[in-house]
Write a protein that holds these residues in place. Structure first.
Motif, short mmCIF file in Angstrom:
data_model
loop_
_atom_site.label_atom_id
_atom_site.label_comp_id
_atom_site.label_asym_id
_atom_site.label_seq_id
_atom_site.Cartn_x
_atom_site.Cartn_y
_atom_site.Cartn_z
N TRP A 33 51.05 46.06 34.01
CA TRP A 33 49.68 46.38 34.40
C TRP A 33 49.74 47.43 35.49
O TRP A 33 50.59 47.37 36.38
CB TRP A 33 48.99 45.11 34.93
CG TRP A 33 48.68 44.13 33.84
CD1 TRP A 33 49.49 43.13 33.39
CD2 TRP A 33 47.50 44.07 33.07
NE1 TRP A 33 48.87 42.45 32.38
CE2 TRP A 33 47.64 43.00 32.15
CE3 TRP A 33 46.32 44.81 33.03
CZ2 TRP A 33 46.66 42.65 31.24
CZ3 TRP A 33 45.33 44.47 32.13
CH2 TRP A 33 45.51 43.39 31.24
N PHE A 56 40.55 48.07 31.77
CA PHE A 56 39.35 47.60 32.44
C PHE A 56 38.91 48.76 33.33
O PHE A 56 39.73 49.32 34.06
CB PHE A 56 39.63 46.36 33.29
CG PHE A 56 39.88 45.13 32.45
CD1 PHE A 56 38.82 44.37 31.98
CD2 PHE A 56 41.17 44.76 32.13
CE1 PHE A 56 39.06 43.24 31.20
CE2 PHE A 56 41.42 43.64 31.36
CZ PHE A 56 40.35 42.88 30.88
N PHE A 66 35.51 47.20 29.37
CA PHE A 66 36.87 47.19 28.85
C PHE A 66 36.88 48.04 27.59
O PHE A 66 35.95 48.00 26.78
CB PHE A 66 37.33 45.76 28.51
CG PHE A 66 38.69 45.73 27.87
CD1 PHE A 66 39.84 45.88 28.65
CD2 PHE A 66 38.83 45.58 26.51
CE1 PHE A 66 41.10 45.87 28.06
CE2 PHE A 66 40.08 45.56 25.91
CZ PHE A 66 41.22 45.71 26.69
N GLN A 117 34.20 40.74 31.90
CA GLN A 117 34.42 39.80 33.02
C GLN A 117 35.09 38.53 32.51
O GLN A 117 36.02 38.02 33.13
CB GLN A 117 33.08 39.46 33.70
CG GLN A 117 33.25 38.66 34.96
CD GLN A 117 33.90 39.47 36.07
OE1 GLN A 117 33.47 40.57 36.38
NE2 GLN A 117 34.95 38.93 36.66
N LEU A 120 38.75 39.11 32.06
CA LEU A 120 39.48 39.05 33.33
C LEU A 120 39.70 37.61 33.77
O LEU A 120 40.79 37.25 34.24
CB LEU A 120 38.72 39.82 34.42
CG LEU A 120 38.83 41.33 34.40
CD1 LEU A 120 37.93 41.95 35.47
CD2 LEU A 120 40.27 41.80 34.58
N TYR A 121 38.69 36.77 33.61
CA TYR A 121 38.84 35.35 33.96
C TYR A 121 39.94 34.70 33.12
O TYR A 121 40.74 33.91 33.63
CB TYR A 121 37.54 34.58 33.73
CG TYR A 121 36.39 34.92 34.64
CD1 TYR A 121 36.58 35.49 35.91
CD2 TYR A 121 35.09 34.69 34.24
CE1 TYR A 121 35.52 35.80 36.72
CE2 TYR A 121 34.01 34.99 35.06
CZ TYR A 121 34.23 35.55 36.29
OH TYR A 121 33.17 35.85 37.10
N ASP A 124 43.30 35.85 34.29
CA ASP A 124 43.59 35.23 35.58
C ASP A 124 44.03 33.77 35.40
O ASP A 124 44.82 33.26 36.19
CB ASP A 124 42.37 35.31 36.49
CG ASP A 124 42.71 35.06 37.94
OD1 ASP A 124 43.80 35.46 38.39
OD2 ASP A 124 41.87 34.44 38.64
N SER A 149 49.09 38.26 29.85
CA SER A 149 48.78 37.91 31.24
C SER A 149 50.00 38.01 32.15
O SER A 149 49.87 37.88 33.37
CB SER A 149 48.18 36.50 31.31
OG SER A 149 49.09 35.55 30.79
N PHE A 152 50.03 40.17 35.45
CA PHE A 152 48.64 40.51 35.72
C PHE A 152 48.27 40.21 37.17
O PHE A 152 47.59 41.01 37.82
CB PHE A 152 47.73 39.72 34.76
CG PHE A 152 46.27 39.87 35.02
CD1 PHE A 152 45.60 41.01 34.62
CD2 PHE A 152 45.55 38.87 35.66
CE1 PHE A 152 44.24 41.16 34.86
CE2 PHE A 152 44.20 39.00 35.90
CZ PHE A 152 43.54 40.15 35.50
N LEU A 156 45.89 42.58 39.92
CA LEU A 156 44.46 42.29 40.04
C LEU A 156 43.92 42.54 41.45
O LEU A 156 42.86 43.15 41.58
CB LEU A 156 44.18 40.85 39.58
CG LEU A 156 42.71 40.43 39.63
CD1 LEU A 156 41.85 41.32 38.74
CD2 LEU A 156 42.56 38.97 39.23
N GLN A 160 40.63 44.90 42.37
CA GLN A 160 39.47 44.38 43.09
C GLN A 160 39.24 45.16 44.38
O GLN A 160 38.10 45.45 44.74
CB GLN A 160 39.67 42.89 43.38
CG GLN A 160 39.65 42.05 42.12
CD GLN A 160 40.09 40.62 42.35
OE1 GLN A 160 40.98 40.35 43.17
NE2 GLN A 160 39.49 39.70 41.62
#
Length: 171
Positions: A33, A56, A66, A117, A120-121, A124, A149, A152, A156, A160
């Motif tokens: 990533w 993203f 995305f 979104q 992303l959840y 995560d 993942s 990841f 992240l 953010q």
């Protein structure tokens, strides 16, 4: 792809065995990533070996999205389903996330804010957001494209942070 990951994917798709299946996912050792940051745009990129790149994207004054760019673009429009799959090492069940349009061209997949979104959840939580559709050649085979993942969580926070520092437009 590590043997255990391949075995897990094969177990998930055994009911589809009457048709050929093409699977695109980065193995643990291939999963990279990357954050690309500027004052007006943030990207969290993930290469999908032999397939293309998922991104993203968040632009100043815009919202999260995305998209996937592909090496071999489709020649017709279509439909794909989005689900979340557990990795081979994590117990869990597949979660259906929705349907999306597939468009001709180098960017056949575009996902808006809400589903982006959710993706992303899911990443995560250690899950694999996965697109599934019929192949672009003759619609005979199933294609699965997953975001890994692995690694990841390392990137992240940078994504953010970039979003929090975007220039504000229209405020």
């Amino acid at each position: 792809m590590p043997p255990r990951t391949l075995l897990f994917v094969l177990i998930l798709i055994l009911p589809l065995s009457a048709q050929a299946l093409m699977v695109y996912v980065a193995g643990i050792e291939e999963s990279r990533w990357q954050v690309q940051a500027s004052p007006v745009r943030c990207e969290l990129r993930h290469e999908i070996p032999r397939y293309g790149e998922g991104r993203f994207v968040y632009s100043a004054g815009g919202e999260l999205a995305f998209e996937i760019s592909v090496f071999d673009p489709p020649v017709r429009d279509g439909v794909a389903s989005m689900s979340s799959l557990p990795p081979f090492w994590k117990p869990g069940t597949q979660k259906e996330l929705g349907q999306l349009s597939l468009s001709r061209g180098k960017l056949p997949f575009y996902v808006g804010r809400d589903l982006a979104q959710r993706m992303l959840y899911e990443l995560d939580a250690g899950m694999l957001p996965t697109l599934q559709y019929k192949d672009w050649a003759d619609q005979q085979d199933d294609v699965m494209v997953s975001l890994s993942s692995a690694n990841f969580h390392e990137k992240l926070p940078g994504f953010q942070r970039c979003i929090s520092q975007l220039l504000s437009y229209g405020a």
